[in-house]
Enzyme design. Structure first.
Site, PDB file in Angstrom:
ATOM      1  N   CYS A 271      -0.839   2.852   3.446  1.00  0.00           N
ATOM      2  CA  CYS A 271      -0.668   4.304   3.617  1.00  0.00           C
ATOM      3  C   CYS A 271      -1.274   4.955   2.381  1.00  0.00           C
ATOM      4  O   CYS A 271      -2.041   4.301   1.667  1.00  0.00           O
ATOM      5  CB  CYS A 271       0.797   4.684   3.863  1.00  0.00           C
ATOM      6  SG  CYS A 271       1.936   4.448   2.488  1.00  0.00           S
TER       7      CYS A 271
ATOM      8  N   THR B 182       0.047   5.916  -0.512  1.00  0.00           N
ATOM      9  CA  THR B 182       0.525   5.269  -1.738  1.00  0.00           C
ATOM     10  C   THR B 182       0.886   3.803  -1.544  1.00  0.00           C
ATOM     11  O   THR B 182       1.046   3.073  -2.527  1.00  0.00           O
ATOM     12  CB  THR B 182       1.800   5.967  -2.241  1.00  0.00           C
ATOM     13  OG1 THR B 182       2.774   5.902  -1.179  1.00  0.00           O
ATOM     14  CG2 THR B 182       1.542   7.421  -2.603  1.00  0.00           C
TER      15      THR B 182
ATOM     16  N   HIS C 151       7.477 -15.659  -5.853  1.00  0.00           N
ATOM     17  CA  HIS C 151       8.900 -15.427  -6.137  1.00  0.00           C
ATOM     18  C   HIS C 151       9.660 -14.818  -4.965  1.00  0.00           C
ATOM     19  O   HIS C 151      10.847 -15.090  -4.805  1.00  0.00           O
ATOM     20  CB  HIS C 151       9.055 -14.489  -7.344  1.00  0.00           C
ATOM     21  CG  HIS C 151       8.633 -15.105  -8.639  1.00  0.00           C
ATOM     22  ND1 HIS C 151       9.072 -14.645  -9.852  1.00  0.00           N
ATOM     23  CD2 HIS C 151       7.809 -16.148  -8.907  1.00  0.00           C
ATOM     24  CE1 HIS C 151       8.527 -15.380 -10.827  1.00  0.00           C
ATOM     25  NE2 HIS C 151       7.755 -16.293 -10.272  1.00  0.00           N
TER      26      HIS C 151
ATOM     27  N   HIS D   4      14.069 -19.432  -6.506  1.00  0.00           N
ATOM     28  CA  HIS D   4      13.636 -18.220  -5.788  1.00  0.00           C
ATOM     29  C   HIS D   4      14.178 -18.212  -4.362  1.00  0.00           C
ATOM     30  O   HIS D   4      14.460 -17.153  -3.809  1.00  0.00           O
ATOM     31  CB  HIS D   4      12.114 -18.119  -5.798  1.00  0.00           C
ATOM     32  CG  HIS D   4      11.552 -18.118  -7.181  1.00  0.00           C
ATOM     33  ND1 HIS D   4      11.790 -17.105  -8.077  1.00  0.00           N
ATOM     34  CD2 HIS D   4      10.788 -19.033  -7.846  1.00  0.00           C
ATOM     35  CE1 HIS D   4      11.195 -17.384  -9.230  1.00  0.00           C
ATOM     36  NE2 HIS D   4      10.586 -18.551  -9.105  1.00  0.00           N
TER      37      HIS D   4
ATOM     38  N   ASP E 269      -1.486   4.229   8.103  1.00  0.00           N
ATOM     39  CA  ASP E 269      -1.493   5.626   8.545  1.00  0.00           C
ATOM     40  C   ASP E 269      -2.831   6.231   8.114  1.00  0.00           C
ATOM     41  O   ASP E 269      -3.728   5.509   7.636  1.00  0.00           O
ATOM     42  CB  ASP E 269      -0.270   6.399   8.013  1.00  0.00           C
ATOM     43  CG  ASP E 269      -0.393   6.797   6.544  1.00  0.00           C
ATOM     44  OD1 ASP E 269      -1.342   6.336   5.861  1.00  0.00           O
ATOM     45  OD2 ASP E 269       0.463   7.566   6.066  1.00  0.00           O
TER      46      ASP E 269
HETATM   47  C1  RB5 Z   1       0.729  10.863   4.105  1.00  0.00           C
HETATM   48  O1  RB5 Z   1       0.262  12.086   3.662  1.00  0.00           O
HETATM   49  C2  RB5 Z   1       1.435  10.138   2.963  1.00  0.00           C
HETATM   50  O2  RB5 Z   1       2.654  10.717   2.724  1.00  0.00           O
HETATM   51  C3  RB5 Z   1       1.582   8.660   3.275  1.00  0.00           C
HETATM   52  O3  RB5 Z   1       0.315   8.129   3.520  1.00  0.00           O
HETATM   53  C4  RB5 Z   1       2.206   7.802   2.197  1.00  0.00           C
HETATM   54  O4  RB5 Z   1       1.598   7.994   0.978  1.00  0.00           O
HETATM   55  C5  RB5 Z   1       3.670   7.828   2.143  1.00  0.00           C
HETATM   56  O5  RB5 Z   1       4.302   7.132   1.338  1.00  0.00           O
END
Ligand code: RB5
Length: 147
Positions: free
Chosen positions: A65, A67, A98, A133, A8
């Protein structure tokens, strides 16, 4: 190995950086987008990449993304996907050994480009250990079948 990759807006820059690394290593991939930093909804990209893996078109994937968390949660909703959100090399290696992880997820707001490349190398080069595993992977499949 041919990879399916996607992101994203929060993971776009890290995905572009990892693409350069894949090009240098001669690793083939298909980029499912997004293709700029405009806001997009990560579950849609995650589902497309995940489906391309369970269909057998691609063996493994990389998702990015902000995070790494939202896109991994989304990918893991697809039966047969074992997506691991990692931000260290030990986990990136262990999730292959694993968990037989078929998607590595990273956060563009968490992980720097050098660490991301190291994790991608480990994810690509580390085999699944099987044995006990495999039994646990089979139990994960049982959860998918029951729910
Ligand atoms: C987008 O702002 C953010 O929420 C997305 O990139 C991600 O971190 C979601 O888990």
């Amino acid at each position: 190995m041919k990879l399916a990759i996607g992101c994203d807006h929060g993971g776009f820059l890290l995905k572009e950086s990892v693409k350069k690394f894949l090009d240098e290593r001669g690793v083939e991939y298909k980029d499912f987008g997004c293709y700029d930093e405009k806001s997009v909804d990560y579950p849609l990209v995650a589902e497309e990449v995940a489906n391309s893996i369970v269909s057998g078109e691609f063996e493994r994937g990389l998702l990015f993304c902000g995070t790494g968390i939202g896109i991994s949660i989304s990918a893991n909703k697809v039966k047969g996907i074992r997506a691991a959100c990692c931000s260290d090399c030990f986990s990136a290696k262990a999730t292959r050994q694993h968990n037989d992880a078929n998607i590595l997820c990273m956060g563009g707001r968490v992980v720097g480009p050098g660490l991301a490349n190291d994790m991608v190398s480990l994810f690509l080069d580390t085999p699944f250990l099987g044995g006990r595993h495999q039994r646990r992977i089979d139990l994960i499949k049982d959860i998918e079948d029951r729910n």
